[in-house]
Design a protein around this motif. Structure first.
Motif, PDB file in Angstrom:
ATOM      1  N   THR A   1     -11.376  42.228 -28.946  1.00 18.71           N
ATOM      2  CA  THR A   1     -12.215  41.068 -28.693  1.00 18.71           C
ATOM      3  C   THR A   1     -13.681  41.404 -28.917  1.00 18.71           C
ATOM      4  N   LYS A   2     -14.466  40.376 -29.149  1.00 19.82           N
ATOM      5  CA  LYS A   2     -15.913  40.535 -29.285  1.00 19.82           C
ATOM      6  C   LYS A   2     -16.659  39.634 -28.310  1.00 19.82           C
ATOM      7  N   ILE A   3     -15.919  38.777 -27.617  1.00 18.66           N
ATOM      8  CA  ILE A   3     -16.534  37.770 -26.756  1.00 18.66           C
ATOM      9  C   ILE A   3     -16.702  38.311 -25.336  1.00 18.66           C
ATOM     10  N   THR A   4     -17.822  37.969 -24.728  1.00 18.35           N
ATOM     11  CA  THR A   4     -18.170  38.393 -23.380  1.00 18.35           C
ATOM     12  C   THR A   4     -18.123  37.181 -22.453  1.00 18.35           C
ATOM     13  N   PRO A   5     -17.692  37.297 -21.207  1.00 18.29           N
ATOM     14  CA  PRO A   5     -17.250  38.479 -20.506  1.00 18.29           C
ATOM     15  C   PRO A   5     -15.819  38.843 -20.869  1.00 18.29           C
ATOM     16  N   PHE A   6     -15.470  40.070 -20.561  1.00 22.22           N
ATOM     17  CA  PHE A   6     -14.134  40.588 -20.824  1.00 22.22           C
ATOM     18  C   PHE A   6     -13.748  41.498 -19.672  1.00 22.22           C
ATOM     19  N   VAL A   7     -12.523  41.341 -19.172  1.00 20.98           N
ATOM     20  CA  VAL A   7     -12.036  42.147 -18.052  1.00 20.98           C
ATOM     21  C   VAL A   7     -10.733  42.813 -18.456  1.00 20.98           C
ATOM     22  N   ALA A   8     -10.629  44.103 -18.154  1.00 22.62           N
ATOM     23  CA  ALA A   8      -9.397  44.845 -18.424  1.00 22.62           C
ATOM     24  C   ALA A   8      -9.045  45.676 -17.198  1.00 22.62           C
ATOM     25  N   PHE A   9      -7.762  45.697 -16.881  1.00 19.08           N
ATOM     26  CA  PHE A   9      -7.256  46.505 -15.784  1.00 19.08           C
ATOM     27  C   PHE A   9      -6.454  47.668 -16.358  1.00 19.08           C
ATOM     28  N   TYR A  10      -6.739  48.852 -15.851  1.00 16.88           N
ATOM     29  CA  TYR A  10      -6.099  50.065 -16.329  1.00 16.88           C
ATOM     30  C   TYR A  10      -5.432  50.797 -15.176  1.00 16.88           C
ATOM     31  N   ASN A  11      -4.337  51.478 -15.482  1.00 15.47           N
ATOM     32  CA  ASN A  11      -3.714  52.423 -14.570  1.00 15.47           C
ATOM     33  C   ASN A  11      -3.922  53.780 -15.216  1.00 15.47           C
ATOM     34  N   ASP A  12      -4.852  54.549 -14.681  1.00 16.13           N
ATOM     35  CA  ASP A  12      -5.370  55.752 -15.330  1.00 16.13           C
ATOM     36  C   ASP A  12      -5.995  55.331 -16.665  1.00 16.13           C
ATOM     37  N   LYS A  13      -5.428  55.720 -17.790  1.00 12.64           N
ATOM     38  CA  LYS A  13      -6.001  55.340 -19.095  1.00 12.64           C
ATOM     39  C   LYS A  13      -5.164  54.291 -19.811  1.00 12.64           C
ATOM     40  N   GLU A  14      -4.078  53.851 -19.190  1.00 12.80           N
ATOM     41  CA  GLU A  14      -3.176  52.881 -19.797  1.00 12.80           C
ATOM     42  C   GLU A  14      -3.581  51.455 -19.427  1.00 12.80           C
ATOM     43  N   LEU A  15      -3.743  50.610 -20.444  1.00 13.46           N
ATOM     44  CA  LEU A  15      -4.091  49.206 -20.226  1.00 13.46           C
ATOM     45  C   LEU A  15      -2.915  48.481 -19.593  1.00 13.46           C
ATOM     46  N   ILE A  16      -3.185  47.779 -18.501  1.00 14.79           N
ATOM     47  CA  ILE A  16      -2.155  47.000 -17.816  1.00 14.79           C
ATOM     48  C   ILE A  16      -2.274  45.526 -18.186  1.00 14.79           C
ATOM     49  N   LYS A  17      -3.500  44.992 -18.087  1.00 19.45           N
ATOM     50  CA  LYS A  17      -3.722  43.559 -18.312  1.00 19.45           C
ATOM     51  C   LYS A  17      -5.153  43.336 -18.744  1.00 19.45           C
ATOM     52  N   ALA A  18      -5.332  42.430 -19.699  1.00 17.89           N
ATOM     53  CA  ALA A  18      -6.666  42.062 -20.161  1.00 17.89           C
ATOM     54  C   ALA A  18      -6.857  40.560 -20.004  1.00 17.89           C
ATOM     55  N   PHE A  19      -8.064  40.179 -19.670  1.00 14.12           N
ATOM     56  CA  PHE A  19      -8.430  38.765 -19.518  1.00 14.12           C
ATOM     57  C   PHE A  19      -9.529  38.460 -20.522  1.00 14.12           C
ATOM     58  N   TYR A  20      -9.246  37.521 -21.408  1.00 17.24           N
ATOM     59  CA  TYR A  20     -10.135  37.192 -22.517  1.00 17.24           C
ATOM     60  C   TYR A  20     -10.844  35.867 -22.293  1.00 17.24           C
ATOM     61  N   MET A  21     -12.086  35.792 -22.728  1.00 13.03           N
ATOM     62  CA  MET A  21     -12.812  34.531 -22.701  1.00 13.03           C
ATOM     63  C   MET A  21     -12.321  33.629 -23.839  1.00 13.03           C
ATOM     64  N   ASP A  22     -11.763  34.247 -24.883  1.00 12.80           N
ATOM     65  CA  ASP A  22     -11.250  33.497 -26.033  1.00 12.80           C
ATOM     66  C   ASP A  22     -10.235  32.436 -25.615  1.00 12.80           C
ATOM     67  N   ASP A  23      -9.350  32.798 -24.667  1.00 10.23           N
ATOM     68  CA  ASP A  23      -8.308  31.872 -24.228  1.00 10.23           C
ATOM     69  C   ASP A  23      -8.564  31.329 -22.816  1.00 10.23           C
ATOM     70  N   ASN A  24      -9.793  31.488 -22.347  1.00  8.42           N
ATOM     71  CA  ASN A  24     -10.227  30.994 -21.029  1.00  8.42           C
ATOM     72  C   ASN A  24      -9.455  31.601 -19.862  1.00  8.42           C
ATOM     73  N   SER A  25      -8.882  32.787 -20.048  1.00  8.44           N
ATOM     74  CA  SER A  25      -8.179  33.435 -18.937  1.00  8.44           C
ATOM     75  C   SER A  25      -9.104  34.346 -18.124  1.00  8.44           C
ATOM     76  N   CYS A  26     -10.313  34.548 -18.607  1.00  7.14           N
ATOM     77  CA  CYS A  26     -11.254  35.443 -17.932  1.00  7.14           C
ATOM     78  C   CYS A  26     -12.024  34.666 -16.863  1.00  7.14           C
ATOM     79  N   THR A  27     -11.291  34.306 -15.807  1.00  5.45           N
ATOM     80  CA  THR A  27     -11.883  33.594 -14.677  1.00  5.45           C
ATOM     81  C   THR A  27     -11.432  34.267 -13.387  1.00  5.45           C
ATOM     82  N   ILE A  28     -12.197  34.097 -12.349  1.00  7.88           N
ATOM     83  CA  ILE A  28     -11.830  34.656 -11.047  1.00  7.88           C
ATOM     84  C   ILE A  28     -10.495  34.069 -10.592  1.00  7.88           C
ATOM     85  N   LYS A  29     -10.269  32.801 -10.854  1.00 10.93           N
ATOM     86  CA  LYS A  29      -9.018  32.149 -10.455  1.00 10.93           C
ATOM     87  C   LYS A  29      -7.812  32.831 -11.108  1.00 10.93           C
ATOM     88  N   HIS A  30      -7.855  33.031 -12.425  1.00  8.02           N
ATOM     89  CA  HIS A  30      -6.734  33.659 -13.134  1.00  8.02           C
ATOM     90  C   HIS A  30      -6.526  35.108 -12.690  1.00  8.02           C
TER      91      HIS A  30
END
Length: 88
Positions: A52-81
């Motif tokens: 992604t290139k759009i801000t804000p962007f949130v990613a959750f990791y377990n150590d170095k492994e990506l678990i879940k990402a929230f993108y502004m592209d699809d409007n999932s990057c919200t506190i509610k989601h």
């Protein structure tokens, strides 16, 4: 679990809300301001790693492994989601 947020000054309130949410759920929080010269490289690396290139962007990791990402592209990057995902 680690939460990494890439943001800019426009999303300062989102950062504060997410930081509080992480603290309440005992999740390590890392925030990177893409306009701050010391955070710029890390911001680009995190966003590029998830395609992604759009801000804000949130990613959750377990150590170095990506678990879940929230993108502004699809409007999932919200506190509610993010709260809904954390509660599941």
């Amino acid at each position: 679990m680690i939460c990494k947020l890439v943001y800019n000054e426009k999303y300062e309130s989102f950062k504060k809300d997410l930081e509080a949410l992480c603290a309440n759920n005992q999740i390590q929080f890392e925030g990177y301001d893409e306009n701050y010269y010391k955070d710029k490289r890390k911001s680009i690396t995190i966003k590029a790693g998830c395609g992604t290139k759009i801000t804000p962007f949130v990613a959750f990791y377990n150590d170095k492994e990506l678990i879940k990402a929230f993108y502004m592209d699809d409007n999932s990057c919200t506190i509610k989601h993010i709260t809904e995902w954390l509660s599941n």
